[in-house]
Structure formats: structure tokens, C-alpha cells
Design a protein around this motif. Structure first.
Motif, PDB file in Angstrom:
ATOM      1  N   THR A 236      -8.571  -2.964   5.336  1.00 47.73           N
ATOM      2  CA  THR A 236      -7.539  -2.068   5.885  1.00 47.73           C
ATOM      3  C   THR A 236      -6.457  -2.807   6.665  1.00 47.73           C
ATOM      4  O   THR A 236      -5.410  -2.221   6.971  1.00 47.73           O
ATOM      5  N   GLY A 237      -6.704  -4.072   6.991  1.00 46.03           N
ATOM      6  CA  GLY A 237      -5.762  -4.810   7.828  1.00 46.03           C
ATOM      7  C   GLY A 237      -4.373  -4.902   7.235  1.00 46.03           C
ATOM      8  O   GLY A 237      -3.364  -4.710   7.922  1.00 46.03           O
ATOM      9  N   GLY A 238      -4.299  -5.197   5.914  1.00 47.87           N
ATOM     10  CA  GLY A 238      -3.000  -5.321   5.274  1.00 47.87           C
ATOM     11  C   GLY A 238      -2.207  -4.032   5.300  1.00 47.87           C
ATOM     12  O   GLY A 238      -1.007  -4.020   5.610  1.00 47.87           O
ATOM     13  N   ALA A 239      -2.878  -2.908   4.988  1.00 45.82           N
ATOM     14  CA  ALA A 239      -2.193  -1.613   4.972  1.00 45.82           C
ATOM     15  C   ALA A 239      -1.720  -1.223   6.367  1.00 45.82           C
ATOM     16  O   ALA A 239      -0.604  -0.700   6.538  1.00 45.82           O
ATOM     17  N   LEU A 240      -2.546  -1.461   7.377  1.00 46.39           N
ATOM     18  CA  LEU A 240      -2.168  -1.107   8.743  1.00 46.39           C
ATOM     19  C   LEU A 240      -0.982  -1.932   9.231  1.00 46.39           C
ATOM     20  O   LEU A 240      -0.071  -1.405   9.875  1.00 46.39           O
ATOM     21  N   SER A 241      -1.005  -3.233   8.932  1.00 44.04           N
ATOM     22  CA  SER A 241       0.111  -4.082   9.374  1.00 44.04           C
ATOM     23  C   SER A 241       1.386  -3.764   8.607  1.00 44.04           C
ATOM     24  O   SER A 241       2.489  -3.896   9.142  1.00 44.04           O
ATOM     25  N   ASP A 242       1.269  -3.307   7.354  1.00 44.46           N
ATOM     26  CA  ASP A 242       2.449  -2.877   6.598  1.00 44.46           C
ATOM     27  C   ASP A 242       3.030  -1.590   7.194  1.00 44.46           C
ATOM     28  O   ASP A 242       4.247  -1.401   7.209  1.00 44.46           O
ATOM     29  N   ARG A 243       2.150  -0.730   7.693  1.00 45.93           N
ATOM     30  CA  ARG A 243       2.604   0.565   8.197  1.00 45.93           C
ATOM     31  C   ARG A 243       3.138   0.464   9.624  1.00 45.93           C
ATOM     32  O   ARG A 243       4.188   1.040   9.945  1.00 45.93           O
ATOM     33  N   PHE A 244       2.444  -0.257  10.491  1.00 44.37           N
ATOM     34  CA  PHE A 244       2.780  -0.251  11.914  1.00 44.37           C
ATOM     35  C   PHE A 244       3.376  -1.570  12.416  1.00 44.37           C
ATOM     36  O   PHE A 244       3.800  -1.646  13.569  1.00 44.37           O
ATOM     37  N   GLY A 245       3.380  -2.596  11.605  1.00 45.89           N
ATOM     38  CA  GLY A 245       3.941  -3.870  12.024  1.00 45.89           C
ATOM     39  C   GLY A 245       2.866  -4.897  12.323  1.00 45.89           C
ATOM     40  O   GLY A 245       1.782  -4.566  12.796  1.00 45.89           O
ATOM     41  N   ARG A 246       3.184  -6.163  12.053  1.00 42.82           N
ATOM     42  CA  ARG A 246       2.211  -7.240  12.239  1.00 42.82           C
ATOM     43  C   ARG A 246       1.854  -7.421  13.719  1.00 42.82           C
ATOM     44  O   ARG A 246       0.683  -7.502  14.096  1.00 42.82           O
ATOM     45  N   LYS A 247       2.867  -7.474  14.559  1.00 39.90           N
ATOM     46  CA  LYS A 247       2.626  -7.742  15.978  1.00 39.90           C
ATOM     47  C   LYS A 247       1.819  -6.638  16.632  1.00 39.90           C
ATOM     48  O   LYS A 247       0.877  -6.910  17.389  1.00 39.90           O
TER      49      LYS A 247
END
Length: 517
Positions: free
Chosen positions: A144-155
């Protein structure tokens, strides 16, 4: 102008990127500590039945001279039985039954999860369950990490998951029952992997493409440093509660990351935050000493190129973005070459996870001082990472992966047949060092084998599938702990400092899986 052209204009590996490499190195340091503290928190020091008429609660003796009068001898393992005791029946007949009054543990100065919650005998299945649920949490985090960082931002995902990680560490140290402990361990697994994968994505999007291997070296180097420091923590802190609290409190050092870690310019541009991207790119150029960079021109040119590409895609396929993405996924999976590569990658990830975590979590079973063994095992991950780094540069991806997995398999296949405990230790740790090289190489190969659009999907799915190996391995160790007793010589005492049958058998299993992988 592509995004990589924009990064090149601000110097793709200048002082700013080098500072970022160091920050990400420190960030992954605690990922290893959170994962591998289980080496000491679930350590089994040895146990036997508690005999009220024999044992003094104030000064318990693990092996009194008359122990054979109360506990039967386990001829298979050449030690007093751990789960049985003699009992006098009503007719004065002596029978053997399971422990009725709890257990006495060896080396009582160490309070571990096993000793506190008595995860032994009929409760022994709870110990591998704890590790497996943690690994399941890691699989969820990696997927899920990739999808979450795509949605809410890496930082944002990096900082939130890092905060949650250390908060959970501290709460684990406060638990007083097994159910709370195992649930928090599962939740820790979810969050411990999120900042790790997000660090890879964030670093790659701020780095020149030809320097990504260097970034991987720093991120893995941080993990190796943490792995080498764990034995020091385990030696200094003898109570698992305080060990986890100390790890939780160490998260204070990451508070400055709120100001030090940037957002990804690529994510900002992709989500329409062009002004923020311009400010960030200008600050990167200034930090790197680039004076002729025009952020407005670079971002405008980038958007023009993206717009042209989007128009071409829409002319060919006017469907929605989601529908187009789905079609491209099916088209990619319909390619036999890519399909075969994915299957091989999944198997490789499963094997390397199984072997690495199996050896890492059982390193305290090696002959000799368990703290020194764990320190050497963690320290020697550095040569493994460095070998993987240079092997990728010199002999290519397929050959380097085959070589490291092959060497690891050979070392672990030889280990059970060595009579010298020292040489057995050397071969097991050498095998683990080779496997960490394969682990490092896997990340690089997986990221490069898939088209750019599916790179995050490929890495995330392979990482998640790899956790199948780490999920299964605690049960392999648990089930085979009574097998291959002939591998152990009579001179090897059945205490925590010896090479136990379980570890030797596991080395055989690991070598088999490595060679077939």
C-alpha cells in the motif's frame, strides 16, 4: 523536456542530493532496529517444568543435581525434558505428565517475551505467530505504500509513518498481555516498512537516474548499520519492555526531518502544485551552486511536453485514465517475456526473504556468544551490500543475482556437515552475507525490468509477495526444531550458546530453497 532533464538542470547528484542520501541513510537505520529487535525480545533461553518441592522461588536453579528425580530425560535431544515432569498418582505410581506449575527459565536476568508470556510447550505456536503477523504487516505496508505516497505525497506519508512507527514501539514496551503485544507487533509491521519504501521513491525522484544505485547503497547501508547496533542494545537493556521503550524514544532524532526532508518535485508537478515545485527546484539549484537555472522555464517546458504526450495518448485511446491504465496492465501481463520475468522475480523475492529473515532471527542459536554472533552477522551485511553494488556495475543483473544466491546456497548446504562449531558459524554467516547481496540486487532488477508506468506496481507487488517467505519461515523454524537430531554431536550442550538442531536444519532448508530459486 522530461522530468529527468529537469533534475539534471539542477545537478542530479550535487550537495543537496548527497545530503539527502545521508538523511535517508539515518532514516533506515531504525527500520532494522524495529524489525530485528525480535532476535532478543523473543529469545528463548531454555526452560523446564517448575517443581514446587524442588525450586526455590527466590533463588531458582535451572539444573540442580537431583533434577533427574523430578523430570524425565529427553534421549532424543540429550537434555532434561522441557515440557514433561514426573507425577505421583494416587496409587503411588510414578507417571509422566505435562508441566502443571509453570516453567523455570534459564538465565533469568533476561526478561523476554517468551519468558514473560511463557510462549513454550503447548503455547509455543504463539511465538512464530508473533513473527508471522509482523511480516504480514510488512507485506501490507509494502503493497500500500506506493498508492498512499501517490495519493498524499512522499513527504507526508514518510513523516506520518515514521511518527506512527516510534509511537507503536513505545506502546509495545508498555504492553502487559500477549494479545496487545501481538496486535501492536502486526501494526508495527505495517508502519515500519512504509518509510522504507517511501524513502526509495522519494530519493529516486530527486536523483539523477545514473545515481540511483548509489542511493540504494545508502538506504541499505542504514539498514545494515541498524542491524549491527541491535546486539549492543540487547546487551545493555536486559528487559524487553525497556528495550522497546528505548527504541520508541529514539524517534526524537527524526523531529528535524519535518524541515530537512523535501517533497518530491515530481509529485508536486503531477498533482498540479507547480508553484511549490518551482520554489523547491530553485532551492535545490541554489544549494547545488547552479546559477543559470530558470524554474519557470523548466516547469513550463515540462508541462508542454507532458501535454503533448497526453494529447497523443488521448488520440489513440480516448478512454479514461483508469481504463487506459487497466488495459495497459493487461497488455503488459499478456507479454510472455514480462510474465516470465515477474514469476522469476516473485520466486526470487520469496526465497531471499525466507533465507535472510530465517538466518537473521535464528542467529542467537549459533555456537558462542549470541551478542557477538549477532554483531558480526549484522556488520558483515556491509560487504554483502558493497559486493551487490559493484557486481551490478561489472557483471550485470542476472549473473550477479545468480552468483550471490548460488554462493549463499553452497555455504548453507555445507554448514550442517561441519564438525567444527566455529567453521559452521563462518559458513552460516557467509551464506547470510551472500543473501543480503541478492536482496540488494533484487530491488535494482525489479525496478528496471518493468516499464516506467508500472515500476512502482512491480516493486510493490514483488516486495509484498516476498513477504510470503518471511511469513512462512517462523513456522518452518518451529516445525523442524525437532528434526535431524543426528546433526548434533553429544558434546554440544543444549543451551542458548550452542548450535542447536533447529538452526542446522534450517540452514539445510535455506540452501535447498536458495539453489532451487
Amino acid at each position: 523536456m522530461t522530468y529527468q532533464d529537469v533534475i539534471s538542470k539542477v545537478d542530479g547528484f550535487g550537495p543537496y542530493q548527497k545530503r539527502l542520501c545521508f538523511l535517508l541513510f539515518v532514516s533506515t537505520f531504525t527500520c532494522a532496529i524495529g524489525t530485528l529487535t525480535m532476535i532478543f525480545t523473543i529469545y528463548d533461553p531454555g526452560y523446564r517444568c517448575n517443581i514446587p518441592e524442588l525450586d526455590d522461588p527466590e533463588h531458582p536453579q535451572y539444573a540442580p543435581s537431583n533434577i533427574s528425580d523430578f523430570i524425565p530425560w529427553d534421549t532424543k535431544n540429550q537434555r532434561p525434558s522441557q515440557c514433561q515432569q514426573y507425577h505421583k498418582a494416587d496409587n503411588s505410581t510414578i507417571i509422566v505428565k505435562t508441566c502443571a506449575d509453570g516453567w523455570v527459565f534459564n538465565k533469568t536476568e533476561y526478561n523476554t517475551v517468551v519468558t514473560e508470556f511463557e510462549l513454550v510447550c503447548e503455547r509455543g505456536w504463539r511465538k512464530p505467530l508473533t513473527v508471522s503477523l509482523f511480516m504480514m504487516g510488512e507485506a501490507i505496508g509494502s503493497f500500500t505504500g506506493g498508492a498512499l505516497s501517490d495519493r498524499f505525497g512522499r513527504k507526508k506519508i514518510f513523516l506520518i509513518s515514521k511518527f506512527a512507527e516510534f509511537l507503536i514501539y513505545f506502546f509495545i514496551g508498555m504492553t502487559q498481555n500477549y494479545l496487545s503485544y501481538v496486535l501492536l507487533r502486526w501494526l508495527e509491521g505495517v508502519f515500519v516498512y512504509l518509510p522504507y519504501t517511501t524513502a526509495f521513491v522519494l530519493g529516486n525522484e530527486l536523483m539523477a537516474s545514473n545515481r540511483r544505485n548509489t542511493l540504494s547503497l545508502f538506504i541499505y547501508g542504514g539498514y545494515c548499520t541498524g542491524a549491527a547496533c541491535i546486539p549492543l542494545l540487547g546487551w545493555l537493556i536486559k528487559d524487553w519492555h525497556w528495550l522497546m521503550r528505548a527504541v520508541g524514544l529514539s524517534g526524537i532524532i527524526y523531529i528535524p526531518y519535518y524541515w530537512l526532508i523535501p517533497e518530491s518535485p515530481f509529485w508536486l508537478l503531477s498533482t498540479g502544485r507547480s508553484e511549490e515545485a518551482k520554489v523547491l527546484l530553485s532551492s535545490i539549484a541554489k544549494y547545488n551552486g547552479v546559477t543559470d537555472f530558470d524554474a519557470d522555464e523548466a516547469v513550463a517546458t515540462f508541462h508542454e511536453e507532458e501535454k503533448k504526450l497526453e494529447e497523443k495518448r488521448n488520440q489513440k485511446q480516448p478512454e479514461s485514465e483508469g481504463a487506459r491504465y487497466g488495459q495497459l496492465v493487461f497488455k503488459m501481463l499478456g507479454n510472455p517475456t514480462i510474465r516470465l520475468r515477474l514469476v522469476v522475480a516473485y520466486l526470487s523475492w520469496i526465497v531471499t526473504n525466507m533465507v535472510y529473515y530465517g538466518l537473521a532471527l535464528s542467529v542467537t542459536q549459533l555456537n558462542g556468544n549470541r551478542f557477538i554472533n549477532a554483531f558480526i552477522s549484522g556488520l558483515l551485511e556491509f560487504p554483502g551490500i558493497l559486493f551487490g553494488f559493484y557486481a551490478l556495475q561489472s557483471i550485470g543483473r542476472p549473473l550477479s543475482l545468480s552468483a550471490t544466491m548460488g554462493v549463499g546456497g553452497i555455504c548453507l548446504s555445507i554448514a550442517p556437515f561441519l564438525n567444527s562449531p566455529l567453521f559452521m558459524n563462518v559458513m552460516v554467516i557467509a551464506g547470510k552475507t551472500a543473501i543480503i547481496s541478492a536482496f540488494y540486487i533484487n530491488f535494482s532488477i525489479t525496478g528496471e525490468m518493468a516499464p516506467t508506468l508500472f515500476r512502482n506496481l512491480a516493486v510493490g507487488s514483488c516486495s509484498a509477495f516476498g513477504k510470503v517467505g518471511s511469513f512462512v519461515v517462523p513456522y518452518l523454524m518451529y516445525l523442524e526444531s525437532g528434526a535431524l537430531h543426528w546433526c548434533r554431536t553429544p558434546s554440544q550442550a543444549p543451551d542458548g550458546e550452542s548450535v542447536e538442531r533447529a538452526h542446522t536444519t534450517y540452514a539445510v532448508l535455506c540452501s535447498h530453497f536458495s539453489c532451487t530459486g
